[in-house]
Structures are given as structure tokens and as C-alpha cells.
Design a protein around this motif. Structure first.
Motif, short mmCIF file in Angstrom:
data_model
loop_
_atom_site.label_atom_id
_atom_site.label_comp_id
_atom_site.label_asym_id
_atom_site.label_seq_id
_atom_site.Cartn_x
_atom_site.Cartn_y
_atom_site.Cartn_z
N UNK A 103 0.86 -1.19 0.00
CA UNK A 103 0.00 0.00 0.00
C UNK A 103 0.89 1.23 0.00
N UNK A 104 0.63 2.15 -0.92
CA UNK A 104 1.35 3.41 -0.97
C UNK A 104 0.38 4.52 -1.34
N UNK A 105 0.45 5.60 -0.62
CA UNK A 105 -0.45 6.73 -0.88
C UNK A 105 -1.92 6.36 -0.75
N UNK A 106 -2.22 5.38 0.10
CA UNK A 106 -3.60 4.96 0.30
C UNK A 106 -4.14 4.01 -0.76
N UNK A 107 -3.30 3.63 -1.72
CA UNK A 107 -3.75 2.73 -2.78
C UNK A 107 -2.98 1.41 -2.71
N UNK A 108 -3.66 0.33 -3.03
CA UNK A 108 -3.03 -0.99 -3.10
C UNK A 108 -2.38 -1.12 -4.47
N UNK A 109 -1.10 -1.53 -4.47
CA UNK A 109 -0.33 -1.65 -5.70
C UNK A 109 0.14 -3.10 -5.85
N UNK A 110 0.02 -3.63 -7.07
CA UNK A 110 0.54 -4.96 -7.41
C UNK A 110 1.61 -4.76 -8.48
N UNK A 111 2.77 -5.40 -8.30
CA UNK A 111 3.84 -5.27 -9.27
C UNK A 111 4.74 -6.51 -9.21
N UNK A 112 5.60 -6.66 -10.21
CA UNK A 112 6.48 -7.83 -10.24
C UNK A 112 7.87 -7.53 -9.69
N UNK A 113 8.24 -6.24 -9.54
CA UNK A 113 9.50 -5.90 -8.91
C UNK A 113 9.47 -4.47 -8.40
N UNK A 114 10.32 -4.21 -7.41
CA UNK A 114 10.44 -2.87 -6.82
C UNK A 114 11.92 -2.53 -6.73
N UNK A 115 12.29 -1.35 -7.17
CA UNK A 115 13.66 -0.85 -7.00
C UNK A 115 13.73 -0.12 -5.66
N UNK A 116 14.22 -0.82 -4.64
CA UNK A 116 14.29 -0.24 -3.30
C UNK A 116 15.50 0.69 -3.23
N UNK A 117 15.35 1.90 -2.69
CA UNK A 117 16.47 2.85 -2.66
C UNK A 117 17.53 2.53 -1.60
N UNK A 118 17.29 1.55 -0.73
CA UNK A 118 18.21 1.24 0.36
C UNK A 118 17.78 1.95 1.63
N UNK A 119 18.46 1.67 2.71
CA UNK A 119 18.15 2.31 3.99
C UNK A 119 19.43 2.85 4.60
N UNK A 120 19.30 3.92 5.36
CA UNK A 120 20.47 4.51 6.00
C UNK A 120 20.84 3.68 7.23
N UNK A 121 22.11 3.68 7.56
CA UNK A 121 22.59 2.94 8.72
C UNK A 121 22.12 3.62 10.00
N UNK A 122 21.80 2.81 11.01
CA UNK A 122 21.43 3.30 12.33
C UNK A 122 22.29 2.53 13.36
#
Length: 143
Positions: A103-122
């Protein structure tokens, strides 16, 4: 993968005598108190979403081959990814021909791949060790 912070404390003969026979008590008790302080600080500063990461901290102090050791670690399987961050990566469905649902922006999304931007170190565990070491008067050396 667990995140583990090892602390190496080199003591000269005078410091060892002071720890063994002085008012501070035995070396093991001293190392245990430092490890406990690091663990307490890590638990307090750990990033919290569900609380699972916070409850996965553990400490160990002991003597092996005549050397006193102590460490604090987090045993959650995703601890390293949170602590060290992740690089940009592609997320694909687990099953061939499957789809991802989110779910993004209140809408359900279906897809075959996502380009994740990564996460910052904590790096909460390293920071906890550095804070406690500084307060105890240790000088940290990076290798």
C-alpha cells in the motif's frame, strides 16, 4: 545475521593489579559492568518499530584461555541490515510468476519488482559502545 560489538581492553600490569586487588573488584566484574552498561544504552537507543529488535540484545562475559572477554550483540536476523544500512536493491516476489502487493499513498499496488532505494545505517550498538567507553575513560582505536 547478528550484530556484534566486541570491546578489546588492554591493561598494563598496574591497572590489572588495581582491578584485581583495588576497590573496583575483579576484572571479570569490571568487564561485566561495562558490558551491562553497553547493553542498557543499546536497548535505550535502539530503533523501535515492533520492539523485536530491542528485545534481542544479549551480553556475555567470561574467561577463555586465561583472557577475560565480554561482548554485546543483537540476535535479530535483520539487526545487521538496520545497524549497517542497506544499499539500493531490487525486490522480487519469492515465487516465480508471483507478484508483490503493498500500500502506498492509500492505494493498493501490485507489481512484479520494486527498485528499493536502500536504507540509512542506524549504528545504535556501536554508538552505545562508544558512549560507554568514553564515560569509562577508555580511548577507542579504529582498526
Amino acid at each position: 545475521m547478528a550484530v556484534r560489538t566486541d570491546v578489546r581492553i588492554d591493561l598494563n600490569a598496574g591497572e590489572i593489579r588495581r582491578l584485581l586487588y583495588g576497590p573496583v573488584g575483579p576484572v571479570v566484574r569490571f568487564i561485566r559492568s561495562v558490558a551491562r552498561k553497553v547493553r542498557t544504552r543499546a536497548v535505550l537507543t535502539c530503533p523501535v518499530d515492533t520492539g523485536r529488535l530491542r528485545t534481542a540484545h544479549r551480553e556475555e562475559v567470561g574467561v577463555r584461555a586465561g583472557r577475560v572477554y565480554g561482548f554485546v550483540e543483537n540476535t535479530a536476523e535483520y539487526a545487521a541490515a538496520v545497524h549497517d544500512g542497506t544499499a539500493a536493491h531490487v525486490i522480487r516476489p519469492r515465487r516465480p510468476g508471483g507478484v508483490l502487493r503493498f500500500v502506498t499513498g492509500g492505494q493498493v499496488v501490485f507489481t512484479t519488482l520494486v527498485n528499493h532505494p536502500g536504507t540509512r545505517a542506524q549504528p545504535w550498538l556501536r554508538e552505545a559502545m562508544e558512549d560507554v567507553a568514553r564515560a569509562e575513560g577508555f580511548r577507542l582505536v579504529r582498526r
